[in-house]
Motif scaffolding. Structure first.
Motif, PDB file in Angstrom:
ATOM      1  N   ASN A  26       0.809  -1.125   0.149  1.00 38.61           N
ATOM      2  CA  ASN A  26       0.085   0.188  -0.101  1.00 38.61           C
ATOM      3  C   ASN A  26       1.007   1.332  -0.027  1.00 38.61           C
ATOM      4  O   ASN A  26       0.415   2.545  -0.008  1.00 38.61           O
ATOM      5  N   TYR A  27       2.223   1.006   0.072  1.00 40.18           N
ATOM      6  CA  TYR A  27       2.946   2.383   0.342  1.00 40.18           C
ATOM      7  C   TYR A  27       3.989   2.341  -0.883  1.00 40.18           C
ATOM      8  O   TYR A  27       4.438   1.070  -1.241  1.00 40.18           O
ATOM      9  N   PRO A  28       4.742   3.242  -1.111  1.00 36.49           N
ATOM     10  CA  PRO A  28       5.491   3.243  -2.219  1.00 36.49           C
ATOM     11  C   PRO A  28       6.939   2.760  -1.942  1.00 36.49           C
ATOM     12  O   PRO A  28       7.148   2.415  -0.618  1.00 36.49           O
ATOM     13  N   GLU A  29       7.563   2.024  -2.821  1.00 35.32           N
ATOM     14  CA  GLU A  29       8.957   1.629  -2.476  1.00 35.32           C
ATOM     15  C   GLU A  29       9.730   2.503  -1.477  1.00 35.32           C
ATOM     16  O   GLU A  29       9.991   3.562  -1.747  1.00 35.32           O
ATOM     17  N   GLY A  30      10.197   1.665  -0.445  1.00 34.07           N
ATOM     18  CA  GLY A  30      11.307   2.424   0.432  1.00 34.07           C
ATOM     19  C   GLY A  30      10.678   3.115   1.654  1.00 34.07           C
ATOM     20  O   GLY A  30      11.012   3.764   2.385  1.00 34.07           O
ATOM     21  N   ARG A  31       9.037   3.041   1.443  1.00 27.57           N
ATOM     22  CA  ARG A  31       8.321   3.574   2.624  1.00 27.57           C
ATOM     23  C   ARG A  31       7.488   2.704   3.328  1.00 27.57           C
ATOM     24  O   ARG A  31       6.283   2.887   3.973  1.00 27.57           O
ATOM     25  N   SER A  32       8.046   1.386   3.361  1.00 28.48           N
ATOM     26  CA  SER A  32       7.251   0.354   4.341  1.00 28.48           C
ATOM     27  C   SER A  32       6.917   0.596   5.499  1.00 28.48           C
ATOM     28  O   SER A  32       6.006   0.296   6.312  1.00 28.48           O
TER      29      SER A  32
END
Length: 176
Positions: A26-32
């Motif tokens: 549900n979140y952009p790459e690198g924003r887990s």
């Protein structure tokens, strides 16, 4: 363990791990790390609180430091760091509730349950807490039983609520 649970009971099931891992999508790459709050809700729903073992697992699943997860857990009062009762009663202590007797309700609760704020009854049924604001000033004083609101309390209603929760099989204040 001195809290009545074993280390294996404080770890996540494979299903919970998969649900948390799926949140990452549900979140952009690198924003887990943005998934940490919903992940912690999954943890708390499964084991009842956020154990050190579970926080460590969440950190691993979301590529975070354990200290970062612990900062979130300790910042938000909705997360518990130790086991709580089947029913968690949160009495609002905002100015509206205070002026309408929330402090009296808390004192009555402590006396009737023979505990201090934040403690759980010996049978594990009820934890009594004071919370800063439940955003229900127009229905003060109010409380929550788990996540369900109980409005316009007075001493008689509060005592009746405590007595009901001491034997209730399911949360009588749950509204689907």
């Amino acid at each position: 363990m001195n809290n009545g649970t074993t280390a294996s009971e404080q770890k996540l099931s494979e299903e919970a791990r998969q649900r948390i891992y799926a949140l990452r999508k549900n979140y952009p790459e690198g924003r887990s790390a943005s998934a940490v709050i919903p992940a912690l809700h999954i943890v708390q729903a499964e084991i009842g609180f956020i154990s050190t073992e579970a926080a460590t697992e969440v950190a691993g699943l979301l590529d975070m430091l354990v200290s970062e997860v612990e900062q979130v857990v300790t910042f938000y009062r909705m997360f518990f760091t130790k086991p709580v009762g089947k029913y968690v009663i949160k009495v609002c202590d905002s100015i509206s509730c205070y002026l309408r007797g929330s402090d009296e309700l808390l004192e009555m609760g402590k006396e009737k349950l023979s505990l201090k704020l934040g403690e759980t009854t010996p049978d594990g049924r009820i934890t009594l807490m004071k919370i800063e604001c439940l955003a229900a000033c127009s229905a003060a004083p109010c409380a929550q039983v788990n996540d369900e609101y109980v409005y316009n309390l007075n001493p008689e209603l509060f005592v009746a609520m405590l007595e009901e929760l001491q034997t209730a099989e399911e949360n009588p204040y749950y509204l689907p």
